[in-house]
Design an enzyme around this catalytic site. Sequence first.
Site, mmCIF file in Angstrom:
data_model
loop_
_atom_site.group_PDB
_atom_site.id
_atom_site.type_symbol
_atom_site.label_atom_id
_atom_site.label_comp_id
_atom_site.label_asym_id
_atom_site.label_seq_id
_atom_site.Cartn_x
_atom_site.Cartn_y
_atom_site.Cartn_z
ATOM 1 N N ASP A 82 39.112 33.830 42.080
ATOM 2 C CA ASP A 82 39.285 35.166 41.510
ATOM 3 C C ASP A 82 39.085 35.162 40.005
ATOM 4 O O ASP A 82 39.137 34.114 39.350
ATOM 5 C CB ASP A 82 40.669 35.720 41.844
ATOM 6 C CG ASP A 82 41.801 34.944 41.183
ATOM 7 O OD1 ASP A 82 41.757 33.701 41.219
ATOM 8 O OD2 ASP A 82 42.736 35.569 40.635
ATOM 9 N N GLU A 177 44.697 33.214 41.720
ATOM 10 C CA GLU A 177 45.370 32.415 40.698
ATOM 11 C C GLU A 177 45.713 33.260 39.487
ATOM 12 O O GLU A 177 46.766 33.072 38.858
ATOM 13 C CB GLU A 177 44.475 31.241 40.285
ATOM 14 C CG GLU A 177 45.135 30.226 39.362
ATOM 15 C CD GLU A 177 45.022 30.551 37.878
ATOM 16 O OE1 GLU A 177 45.672 29.879 37.061
ATOM 17 O OE2 GLU A 177 44.269 31.492 37.521
#
Length: 412
Positions: A82, A177
């Site tokens: 991400d 994350e």
Amino acid sequence: MSKTIENFLRYAKIDTQSSETTGTTPSTRKQHVLAKLLVEELKAVGASEITYDEEHCYVYASIPATSGCEDAAVLGFIAHMDTSPAVTDTNVKPRIVENYDGKDIVLNETENIVFRVEDFPEVLKLKGKDLIVTDGTTLLGADDKAGIAEIMTMAEYLLKHPEVRHGKIRIGFTPDEEIGAGADYFDVSLFGADFAYTVDGGELGELEDETFNAASGKLIIHGRSVHPGSAKGKMINSILVAQEFQTLLPVFQNPMYTEGYEGFFHLDGISGNVEETVAEYIIRDHDRNLFEQKKKMFLQCADFLNLKYGEGTVIAEVKDSYYNMKEVLKPHAHLMENASLALRELGAEPVISPVRGGTDGARLSYMGLPCPNLCTGGANYHSRFEYACVQSMETVTELLIKLSGMYADFRK
């Protein structure tokens, strides 16, 4: 163009931005697009034990040990898919500035977006190198697609060069994350590594084995709305109470004024009206005692305002996010020692510093997987002025290959 850079440019164009508001894992379905691509590419290069968690968007794979190294400790490399919610990564247009001349870079002439050396003087260290930048309307996504590209290139190289001795290598790619949820459903047992590195750092040479202790703080402030023409002695403006709360916190314990080991309170978001205001904070400190003091102070400020305006005016909650991984990593000093040695052999000077943030490795270390952090070659993360150095990324790929070989004879 090297395979590392080819991989990165391909991944950077895929929108994988996570979201703090959905409450799902992954927080955005579009992260699956990159996950599926990585699964197919891992199959194509001959990786084994490929597992795709289709519900939670985790990807795991193995590079089998070379002959004679089957009993070596299992080493892992982890990166996240991400990108930060801070700046959009929709329609990323990466381009390479070759042989950077040390001057300002016009990212977008139409919108007059300029990367100014005055604002980011550290870029001068890369004069003469090749830089990857954006068109100034998005972030680049080197955090952490640079890490993914480097791991994928390492995997392909090792699988094509069985003469390079190494033990079993495990690869892991995580979602979310950037919103602190990357380790939520990471299967440490399935991963099966004895220790690992997250490849999620910054400029070439940076090595990190300690993070902040981290918590989130939330305020729900209840006001009392009364017509402003007759509000004297009756109105409680929740917006102003929120502002007052902020003034109670130490002025210089603010991200704008801190560096190194200095912790902070960060007002990360606020919304509301006279009746109700919600404020969200993050609380950080490397020192565990100072961290606990900060959390206590946060709640004491709420208590003070409740005494002033009435019980229930300010509802405050604090929730721990992760802890400094330094203590967990102390028994595994070889991880930092070997990374430092490998960097020096590649002509880069190690720079060991605390992470002023967090990584998946912080939580994974407390979940039983010792996991310091390696550089990726990127900088200015979470910004439209983010950039990555081509030569640095290529060196990081070499670093991963070299580390794999260094553990060929390392026993558990």
